[in-house]
Design a protein around this motif. Structure first.
Motif, PDB file in Angstrom:
ATOM      1  N   VAL A  78      15.261 135.462  48.053  1.00 60.81           N
ATOM      2  CA  VAL A  78      15.861 137.356  48.906  1.00 60.81           C
ATOM      3  C   VAL A  78      17.117 137.008  49.396  1.00 60.81           C
ATOM      4  O   VAL A  78      18.010 138.098  49.214  1.00 60.81           O
ATOM      5  CB  VAL A  78      14.908 137.228  49.870  1.00 60.81           C
ATOM      6  N   HIS A  79      17.636 135.985  49.694  1.00 57.47           N
ATOM      7  CA  HIS A  79      18.986 136.080  49.755  1.00 57.47           C
ATOM      8  C   HIS A  79      19.952 136.158  48.201  1.00 57.47           C
ATOM      9  O   HIS A  79      21.139 136.418  48.320  1.00 57.47           O
ATOM     10  CB  HIS A  79      19.954 134.371  50.082  1.00 57.47           C
ATOM     11  N   ARG A  91       8.045 142.518  52.366  1.00 54.95           N
ATOM     12  CA  ARG A  91       7.391 143.220  51.427  1.00 54.95           C
ATOM     13  C   ARG A  91       7.198 142.279  49.799  1.00 54.95           C
ATOM     14  O   ARG A  91       6.565 141.903  49.336  1.00 54.95           O
ATOM     15  CB  ARG A  91       7.267 144.840  51.520  1.00 54.95           C
ATOM     16  N   TYR A  92       8.960 141.895  49.852  1.00 57.34           N
ATOM     17  CA  TYR A  92       8.612 141.312  48.517  1.00 57.34           C
ATOM     18  C   TYR A  92       8.265 140.282  48.520  1.00 57.34           C
ATOM     19  O   TYR A  92       7.678 139.640  47.648  1.00 57.34           O
ATOM     20  CB  TYR A  92      10.108 140.943  47.859  1.00 57.34           C
ATOM     21  N   ILE A  93       8.767 139.238  49.752  1.00 57.99           N
ATOM     22  CA  ILE A  93       8.210 137.630  49.409  1.00 57.99           C
ATOM     23  C   ILE A  93       7.175 137.938  49.965  1.00 57.99           C
ATOM     24  O   ILE A  93       6.440 136.497  49.270  1.00 57.99           O
ATOM     25  CB  ILE A  93       9.483 136.919  50.780  1.00 57.99           C
ATOM     26  N   MET A  94       6.853 138.672  50.379  1.00 62.04           N
ATOM     27  CA  MET A  94       4.908 138.415  50.216  1.00 62.04           C
ATOM     28  C   MET A  94       4.063 138.813  49.362  1.00 62.04           C
ATOM     29  O   MET A  94       2.867 138.536  49.226  1.00 62.04           O
ATOM     30  CB  MET A  94       4.651 139.278  51.768  1.00 62.04           C
ATOM     31  N   SER A  95       4.707 139.972  48.713  1.00 63.63           N
ATOM     32  CA  SER A  95       4.094 139.880  47.561  1.00 63.63           C
ATOM     33  C   SER A  95       4.110 139.190  45.891  1.00 63.63           C
ATOM     34  O   SER A  95       3.912 139.016  44.878  1.00 63.63           O
ATOM     35  CB  SER A  95       5.290 140.997  46.715  1.00 63.63           C
ATOM     36  N   LEU A  96       4.473 137.795  46.688  1.00 61.29           N
ATOM     37  CA  LEU A  96       5.364 136.766  45.544  1.00 61.29           C
ATOM     38  C   LEU A  96       4.292 135.697  45.086  1.00 61.29           C
ATOM     39  O   LEU A  96       4.416 134.952  44.009  1.00 61.29           O
ATOM     40  CB  LEU A  96       6.583 135.990  45.551  1.00 61.29           C
ATOM     41  N   GLY A  97       2.803 136.052  46.153  1.00 60.93           N
ATOM     42  CA  GLY A  97       2.246 135.130  45.944  1.00 60.93           C
ATOM     43  C   GLY A  97       1.590 133.716  46.337  1.00 60.93           C
ATOM     44  O   GLY A  97       2.777 134.027  48.232  1.00 60.93           O
ATOM     45  N   GLY A  98       1.774 132.790  45.928  1.00 59.07           N
ATOM     46  CA  GLY A  98       1.482 131.449  46.813  1.00 59.07           C
ATOM     47  C   GLY A  98       0.114 131.060  46.926  1.00 59.07           C
ATOM     48  O   GLY A  98      -1.067 132.311  46.567  1.00 59.07           O
ATOM     49  N   LYS A  99      -0.310 129.773  47.520  1.00 59.21           N
ATOM     50  CA  LYS A  99      -1.397 129.394  47.278  1.00 59.21           C
ATOM     51  C   LYS A  99      -2.491 130.087  48.810  1.00 59.21           C
ATOM     52  O   LYS A  99      -3.822 130.478  48.466  1.00 59.21           O
ATOM     53  CB  LYS A  99      -1.605 127.866  47.799  1.00 59.21           C
ATOM     54  N   ARG A 100      -1.819 130.612  49.737  1.00 60.66           N
ATOM     55  CA  ARG A 100      -2.424 131.109  50.538  1.00 60.66           C
ATOM     56  C   ARG A 100      -3.174 130.229  51.165  1.00 60.66           C
ATOM     57  O   ARG A 100      -4.250 130.746  52.058  1.00 60.66           O
ATOM     58  CB  ARG A 100      -3.513 131.832  50.101  1.00 60.66           C
ATOM     59  N   MET A 101      -2.874 129.041  51.753  1.00 60.67           N
ATOM     60  CA  MET A 101      -3.747 127.947  52.188  1.00 60.67           C
ATOM     61  C   MET A 101      -3.575 128.015  53.335  1.00 60.67           C
ATOM     62  O   MET A 101      -4.841 128.063  53.523  1.00 60.67           O
ATOM     63  CB  MET A 101      -3.039 126.354  51.833  1.00 60.67           C
ATOM     64  N   THR A 146       9.739 131.006  57.415  1.00 61.87           N
ATOM     65  CA  THR A 146      10.497 129.845  57.297  1.00 61.87           C
ATOM     66  C   THR A 146      10.777 129.674  55.183  1.00 61.87           C
ATOM     67  O   THR A 146      12.405 129.107  55.632  1.00 61.87           O
ATOM     68  CB  THR A 146       9.121 128.749  57.673  1.00 61.87           C
ATOM     69  N   LEU A 147      10.387 129.989  54.605  1.00 58.47           N
ATOM     70  CA  LEU A 147      10.461 129.918  53.530  1.00 58.47           C
ATOM     71  C   LEU A 147      12.197 130.282  52.848  1.00 58.47           C
ATOM     72  O   LEU A 147      12.790 129.617  51.903  1.00 58.47           O
ATOM     73  CB  LEU A 147       9.519 130.456  52.716  1.00 58.47           C
ATOM     74  N   MET A 148      11.946 131.783  53.812  1.00 56.63           N
ATOM     75  CA  MET A 148      13.179 132.353  53.658  1.00 56.63           C
ATOM     76  C   MET A 148      14.012 131.932  53.573  1.00 56.63           C
ATOM     77  O   MET A 148      15.225 131.764  53.242  1.00 56.63           O
ATOM     78  CB  MET A 148      12.210 134.227  53.967  1.00 56.63           C
ATOM     79  N   HIS A 149      14.248 131.464  55.372  1.00 53.71           N
ATOM     80  CA  HIS A 149      15.226 130.671  55.747  1.00 53.71           C
ATOM     81  C   HIS A 149      15.419 129.278  55.365  1.00 53.71           C
ATOM     82  O   HIS A 149      17.167 129.047  54.773  1.00 53.71           O
ATOM     83  CB  HIS A 149      15.460 130.964  57.256  1.00 53.71           C
ATOM     84  N   ASP A 150      14.469 128.493  54.759  1.00 54.61           N
ATOM     85  CA  ASP A 150      14.543 127.530  54.545  1.00 54.61           C
ATOM     86  C   ASP A 150      16.008 127.906  52.751  1.00 54.61           C
ATOM     87  O   ASP A 150      16.404 126.924  52.328  1.00 54.61           O
ATOM     88  CB  ASP A 150      13.503 126.684  53.282  1.00 54.61           C
TER      89      ASP A 150
END
Length: 323
Positions: free
Chosen positions: A93-94, A31-41, A74-78
Protein backbone atom coordinates in the motif's frame (compact mmCIF):
# COMPACT_ATOMS: atom_id res chain seq x y z
CA UNK A 1 -19.35 -30.03 7.44
CA UNK A 2 -16.51 -29.13 5.08
CA UNK A 3 -14.01 -26.26 5.46
CA UNK A 4 -15.19 -25.19 2.00
CA UNK A 5 -18.49 -24.04 3.53
CA UNK A 6 -16.63 -21.83 5.99
CA UNK A 7 -14.37 -20.42 3.27
CA UNK A 8 -17.36 -19.67 1.06
CA UNK A 9 -19.10 -17.83 3.91
CA UNK A 10 -15.96 -15.77 4.56
CA UNK A 11 -15.58 -14.84 0.88
CA UNK A 12 -19.22 -13.82 0.58
CA UNK A 13 -18.95 -11.63 3.67
CA UNK A 14 -15.75 -10.05 2.35
CA UNK A 15 -17.57 -9.08 -0.86
CA UNK A 16 -20.47 -7.57 1.09
CA UNK A 17 -18.41 -5.63 3.61
CA UNK A 18 -18.19 -1.85 3.17
CA UNK A 19 -15.27 -0.04 4.79
CA UNK A 20 -16.21 3.52 3.79
CA UNK A 21 -16.29 5.65 0.63
CA UNK A 22 -14.99 9.19 1.05
CA UNK A 23 -12.29 10.33 0.76
CA UNK A 24 -11.35 7.48 -1.64
CA UNK A 25 -7.64 7.81 -0.77
CA UNK A 26 -8.52 6.64 2.73
CA UNK A 27 -10.69 3.66 1.83
CA UNK A 28 -9.37 2.43 -1.54
CA UNK A 29 -6.16 1.07 0.09
CA UNK A 30 -8.29 -0.99 2.49
CA UNK A 31 -10.27 -2.56 -0.36
CA UNK A 32 -6.98 -3.10 -2.17
CA UNK A 33 -5.15 -4.99 0.59
CA UNK A 34 -8.25 -7.02 1.46
CA UNK A 35 -8.55 -8.03 -2.20
CA UNK A 36 -5.01 -9.45 -2.35
CA UNK A 37 -6.16 -12.77 -0.92
CA UNK A 38 -4.16 -14.79 1.57
CA UNK A 39 -4.94 -17.99 3.41
CA UNK A 40 -7.85 -16.50 5.43
CA UNK A 41 -6.64 -18.86 8.14
CA UNK A 42 -7.70 -16.71 11.09
CA UNK A 43 -11.39 -16.24 10.21
CA UNK A 44 -11.51 -19.90 9.21
CA UNK A 45 -10.30 -20.86 12.68
CA UNK A 46 -12.96 -18.65 14.27
CA UNK A 47 -15.72 -20.41 12.33
CA UNK A 48 -14.27 -23.82 13.16
CA UNK A 49 -14.11 -22.79 16.82
CA UNK A 50 -17.77 -21.78 16.78
CA UNK A 51 -18.84 -24.94 14.90
CA UNK A 52 -17.41 -27.06 17.70
CA UNK A 53 -20.26 -25.88 19.93
CA UNK A 54 -23.14 -24.77 17.70
CA UNK A 55 -24.85 -25.41 14.37
CA UNK A 56 -25.42 -21.67 14.12
CA UNK A 57 -21.78 -20.95 13.27
CA UNK A 58 -22.83 -18.32 10.70
CA UNK A 59 -23.29 -15.79 13.51
CA UNK A 60 -19.51 -15.83 13.90
CA UNK A 61 -18.81 -14.77 10.29
CA UNK A 62 -18.74 -11.00 10.76
CA UNK A 63 -16.64 -11.10 13.95
CA UNK A 64 -14.34 -13.58 12.19
CA UNK A 65 -13.89 -11.04 9.43
CA UNK A 66 -12.94 -8.52 12.12
CA UNK A 67 -9.96 -10.71 12.99
CA UNK A 68 -8.95 -10.82 9.30
CA UNK A 69 -9.24 -7.04 8.94
CA UNK A 70 -7.08 -6.56 12.03
CA UNK A 71 -4.51 -9.03 10.66
CA UNK A 72 -4.30 -7.09 7.39
CA UNK A 73 -4.03 -3.82 9.30
CA UNK A 74 -0.92 -5.19 11.00
CA UNK A 75 0.47 -6.29 7.61
CA UNK A 76 -0.08 -2.81 6.16
CA UNK A 77 1.85 -1.18 9.00
CA UNK A 78 4.50 -3.93 9.12
CA UNK A 79 5.19 -3.33 5.42
CA UNK A 80 5.86 0.34 6.14
CA UNK A 81 8.27 -0.52 8.98
CA UNK A 82 10.02 -3.16 6.86
CA UNK A 83 10.01 -0.91 3.77
CA UNK A 84 8.63 -3.94 1.91
CA UNK A 85 7.84 -3.29 -1.77
CA UNK A 86 5.72 -6.40 -2.40
CA UNK A 87 2.84 -8.09 -0.57
CA UNK A 88 1.31 -11.28 -2.04
CA UNK A 89 2.93 -10.55 -5.38
CA UNK A 90 1.55 -7.01 -5.64
CA UNK A 91 2.85 -3.55 -4.63
CA UNK A 92 2.40 -2.79 -0.94
CA UNK A 93 0.00 0.00 0.00
CA UNK A 94 2.73 2.49 0.86
CA UNK A 95 4.36 1.84 -2.53
CA UNK A 96 1.11 2.09 -4.49
CA UNK A 97 0.00 5.24 -2.63
CA UNK A 98 2.42 6.65 -0.01
CA UNK A 99 3.49 6.18 3.60
CA UNK A 100 1.05 8.68 5.10
CA UNK A 101 -1.95 7.17 3.33
CA UNK A 102 -0.88 3.68 4.39
CA UNK A 103 -0.61 4.76 8.04
CA UNK A 104 -4.00 6.47 8.06
CA UNK A 105 -5.78 3.71 6.12
CA UNK A 106 -4.32 1.20 8.56
CA UNK A 107 -5.72 3.24 11.44
CA UNK A 108 -9.20 3.09 9.89
CA UNK A 109 -8.83 -0.66 9.41
CA UNK A 110 -8.37 -1.03 13.16
CA UNK A 111 -11.62 0.90 13.66
CA UNK A 112 -13.30 -1.37 11.08
CA UNK A 113 -12.09 -4.43 12.98
CA UNK A 114 -13.81 -3.19 16.15
CA UNK A 115 -17.01 -2.50 14.22
CA UNK A 116 -17.07 -6.09 12.94
CA UNK A 117 -16.29 -7.55 16.36
CA UNK A 118 -19.34 -5.78 17.79
CA UNK A 119 -21.58 -8.19 15.85
CA UNK A 120 -21.93 -10.58 18.77
CA UNK A 121 -24.61 -11.13 21.39
CA UNK A 122 -24.78 -8.25 23.87
CA UNK A 123 -23.79 -10.44 26.81
CA UNK A 124 -20.57 -11.47 25.03
CA UNK A 125 -19.32 -8.07 23.85
CA UNK A 126 -17.25 -7.34 26.97
CA UNK A 127 -15.40 -10.69 26.88
CA UNK A 128 -14.85 -10.51 23.11
CA UNK A 129 -13.44 -6.97 23.17
CA UNK A 130 -11.45 -7.42 26.38
CA UNK A 131 -9.65 -10.45 24.98
CA UNK A 132 -9.16 -8.70 21.62
CA UNK A 133 -7.62 -5.64 23.30
CA UNK A 134 -5.09 -7.79 25.15
CA UNK A 135 -4.28 -9.72 21.98
CA UNK A 136 -3.86 -6.58 19.87
CA UNK A 137 -1.46 -5.10 22.42
CA UNK A 138 0.54 -8.35 22.49
CA UNK A 139 0.85 -8.34 18.69
CA UNK A 140 2.39 -4.86 18.94
CA UNK A 141 4.70 -6.03 21.73
CA UNK A 142 5.89 -8.89 19.53
CA UNK A 143 6.52 -6.56 16.60
CA UNK A 144 8.60 -4.25 18.79
CA UNK A 145 10.61 -7.22 20.08
CA UNK A 146 11.25 -8.32 16.49
CA UNK A 147 12.54 -4.85 15.63
CA UNK A 148 14.73 -4.84 18.76
CA UNK A 149 16.26 -8.14 17.66
CA UNK A 150 17.52 -6.53 14.44
CA UNK A 151 20.38 -4.87 16.35
CA UNK A 152 21.14 -7.74 18.74
CA UNK A 153 23.30 -10.84 18.29
CA UNK A 154 22.57 -12.34 21.70
CA UNK A 155 18.90 -13.25 21.13
CA UNK A 156 18.12 -16.53 22.89
CA UNK A 157 15.83 -19.31 21.73
CA UNK A 158 13.44 -18.54 24.60
CA UNK A 159 13.26 -14.85 23.62
CA UNK A 160 12.63 -15.75 20.00
CA UNK A 161 9.82 -18.18 20.87
CA UNK A 162 8.23 -15.52 23.06
CA UNK A 163 8.48 -12.97 20.24
CA UNK A 164 6.75 -15.18 17.66
CA UNK A 165 4.18 -16.19 20.27
CA UNK A 166 3.23 -12.53 20.64
CA UNK A 167 3.70 -11.30 17.08
CA UNK A 168 1.98 -14.21 15.31
CA UNK A 169 0.54 -16.90 17.54
CA UNK A 170 -1.68 -15.07 20.04
CA UNK A 171 -3.90 -13.87 17.18
CA UNK A 172 -4.40 -17.47 16.04
CA UNK A 173 -5.25 -18.36 19.62
CA UNK A 174 -7.71 -15.48 19.84
CA UNK A 175 -9.30 -16.42 16.50
CA UNK A 176 -10.16 -19.87 17.86
CA UNK A 177 -11.18 -18.56 21.28
CA UNK A 178 -13.45 -15.99 19.62
CA UNK A 179 -15.40 -18.79 17.97
CA UNK A 180 -15.84 -20.48 21.32
CA UNK A 181 -16.89 -17.25 23.03
CA UNK A 182 -19.51 -16.52 20.37
CA UNK A 183 -20.88 -20.07 20.55
CA UNK A 184 -21.10 -20.06 24.35
CA UNK A 185 -18.40 -22.65 25.06
CA UNK A 186 -17.40 -23.39 28.64
CA UNK A 187 -14.37 -21.44 29.98
CA UNK A 188 -12.12 -24.52 30.11
CA UNK A 189 -12.80 -25.34 26.46
CA UNK A 190 -12.14 -21.73 25.49
CA UNK A 191 -8.78 -21.93 27.24
CA UNK A 192 -7.90 -25.11 25.35
CA UNK A 193 -8.92 -23.42 22.09
CA UNK A 194 -6.69 -20.44 22.86
CA UNK A 195 -3.68 -22.47 23.96
CA UNK A 196 -4.10 -24.85 21.02
CA UNK A 197 -4.11 -21.92 18.60
CA UNK A 198 -1.01 -20.41 20.21
CA UNK A 199 0.91 -23.70 20.05
CA UNK A 200 -0.11 -24.35 16.45
CA UNK A 201 0.86 -20.75 15.64
CA UNK A 202 4.36 -21.15 17.07
CA UNK A 203 4.81 -24.36 15.08
CA UNK A 204 3.49 -22.56 11.99
CA UNK A 205 6.06 -19.75 12.31
CA UNK A 206 8.93 -22.17 12.96
CA UNK A 207 7.85 -24.07 9.85
CA UNK A 208 8.00 -20.78 7.92
CA UNK A 209 11.57 -20.24 9.17
CA UNK A 210 12.48 -23.75 8.02
CA UNK A 211 10.85 -23.40 4.60
CA UNK A 212 12.71 -20.14 3.99
CA UNK A 213 15.93 -22.17 3.96
CA UNK A 214 14.87 -25.66 2.91
CA UNK A 215 11.61 -25.05 1.00
CA UNK A 216 11.01 -25.75 -2.67
CA UNK A 217 11.12 -22.35 -4.43
CA UNK A 218 8.31 -23.42 -6.78
CA UNK A 219 6.03 -24.17 -3.81
CA UNK A 220 7.22 -21.70 -1.17
CA UNK A 221 6.00 -18.65 -3.07
CA UNK A 222 8.92 -16.38 -2.23
CA UNK A 223 12.68 -16.35 -2.42
CA UNK A 224 14.24 -19.27 -0.56
CA UNK A 225 17.17 -18.01 1.52
CA UNK A 226 15.80 -14.50 1.95
CA UNK A 227 16.22 -14.69 5.72
CA UNK A 228 19.86 -15.74 5.32
CA UNK A 229 20.58 -12.88 2.92
CA UNK A 230 19.04 -10.37 5.36
CA UNK A 231 20.69 -11.86 8.50
CA UNK A 232 17.17 -12.18 9.94
CA UNK A 233 17.12 -13.57 13.48
CA UNK A 234 15.18 -16.75 12.80
CA UNK A 235 15.10 -19.86 14.96
CA UNK A 236 17.65 -21.48 12.65
CA UNK A 237 20.19 -18.66 12.91
CA UNK A 238 19.76 -18.29 16.67
CA UNK A 239 20.26 -22.03 17.14
CA UNK A 240 23.31 -22.01 14.85
CA UNK A 241 24.88 -19.15 16.82
CA UNK A 242 24.33 -21.12 20.03
CA UNK A 243 25.73 -24.37 18.58
CA UNK A 244 28.66 -23.20 16.43
CA UNK A 245 32.20 -23.48 17.79
CA UNK A 246 35.72 -22.90 16.47
CA UNK A 247 36.17 -22.68 12.70
CA UNK A 248 32.46 -23.18 12.06
CA UNK A 249 31.58 -20.21 14.24
CA UNK A 250 34.28 -18.10 12.58
CA UNK A 251 32.87 -18.95 9.14
CA UNK A 252 29.31 -18.14 10.22
CA UNK A 253 30.40 -14.85 11.79
CA UNK A 254 32.29 -13.98 8.62
CA UNK A 255 29.15 -14.38 6.50
CA UNK A 256 27.02 -12.45 8.98
CA UNK A 257 29.39 -9.46 9.07
CA UNK A 258 30.13 -9.17 5.35
CA UNK A 259 28.69 -6.06 3.72
CA UNK A 260 29.46 -7.20 0.18
CA UNK A 261 28.72 -10.74 -1.01
CA UNK A 262 27.15 -12.88 -3.70
CA UNK A 263 23.65 -13.71 -2.47
CA UNK A 264 23.54 -17.24 -3.85
CA UNK A 265 26.98 -18.00 -2.42
CA UNK A 266 25.97 -16.75 1.02
CA UNK A 267 22.76 -18.81 1.04
CA UNK A 268 24.67 -21.93 0.01
CA UNK A 269 27.44 -21.39 2.57
CA UNK A 270 25.16 -20.64 5.54
CA UNK A 271 22.86 -23.54 4.61
CA UNK A 272 25.90 -25.81 4.61
CA UNK A 273 26.72 -24.60 8.13
CA UNK A 274 23.16 -25.36 9.21
CA UNK A 275 23.53 -28.84 7.73
CA UNK A 276 26.80 -29.39 9.57
CA UNK A 277 25.24 -28.36 12.89
CA UNK A 278 22.05 -30.39 12.40
CA UNK A 279 19.91 -27.24 12.57
CA UNK A 280 17.24 -28.62 10.26
CA UNK A 281 16.64 -31.61 12.53
CA UNK A 282 16.60 -29.44 15.66
CA UNK A 283 14.04 -27.12 14.06
CA UNK A 284 11.83 -30.00 12.89
CA UNK A 285 11.83 -31.39 16.43
CA UNK A 286 10.70 -28.03 17.85
CA UNK A 287 8.00 -27.72 15.18
CA UNK A 288 6.62 -31.16 16.01
CA UNK A 289 6.73 -30.39 19.74
CA UNK A 290 4.51 -27.32 19.38
CA UNK A 291 2.12 -28.94 16.92
CA UNK A 292 1.68 -31.94 19.21
CA UNK A 293 0.97 -29.62 22.13
CA UNK A 294 -1.70 -27.97 20.01
CA UNK A 295 -3.29 -31.30 19.09
CA UNK A 296 -3.34 -32.24 22.78
CA UNK A 297 -5.12 -28.98 23.58
CA UNK A 298 -7.74 -29.74 20.93
CA UNK A 299 -8.30 -33.25 22.28
CA UNK A 300 -9.14 -31.76 25.69
CA UNK A 301 -11.95 -29.56 24.35
CA UNK A 302 -15.40 -30.57 25.58
CA UNK A 303 -17.07 -30.96 22.17
CA UNK A 304 -18.26 -33.54 19.63
CA UNK A 305 -15.24 -35.68 18.57
CA UNK A 306 -16.26 -35.49 14.90
CA UNK A 307 -16.22 -31.69 15.02
CA UNK A 308 -12.90 -31.65 16.86
CA UNK A 309 -11.54 -33.92 14.13
CA UNK A 310 -12.31 -31.27 11.51
CA UNK A 311 -10.23 -28.75 13.44
CA UNK A 312 -7.37 -31.19 13.98
CA UNK A 313 -7.33 -32.15 10.30
CA UNK A 314 -7.00 -28.50 9.32
CA UNK A 315 -4.18 -28.03 11.83
CA UNK A 316 -2.38 -31.06 10.42
CA UNK A 317 -2.48 -29.47 6.97
CA UNK A 318 -0.40 -26.68 8.48
CA UNK A 319 2.12 -29.26 9.70
CA UNK A 320 2.49 -30.72 6.23
CA UNK A 321 2.45 -27.48 4.26
CA UNK A 322 5.26 -26.66 1.83
CA UNK A 323 4.32 -23.07 1.12
Amino acid sequence: MSPAAFIDAIQQELQRTQYGQYPPELYDPIRYIMSLGGKRMRPLLTLMGAYLFTDDWQKAVRPALGVEVFHNFTLMHDDIMDQAPIRRGQPTVHEKWNHNIAILSGDVMLVNAYELLLHVDADKIKAVLSRFNRTAAEVCEGQQMDMNFETRWDVTEAEYIDMIRLKTSVLLGYALELGGLIAGADPESNQHLYEGGVNIGIGFQLKDDLLDVYGDPAKFGKQVGGDIIANKKTFLLIEALEQAQGDVRDELTNWLTRTSFDKAEKVQAVTAIYDKLGIREITETRINTYFERGFTNFEQINADPARKSLLSQFARQLVERES
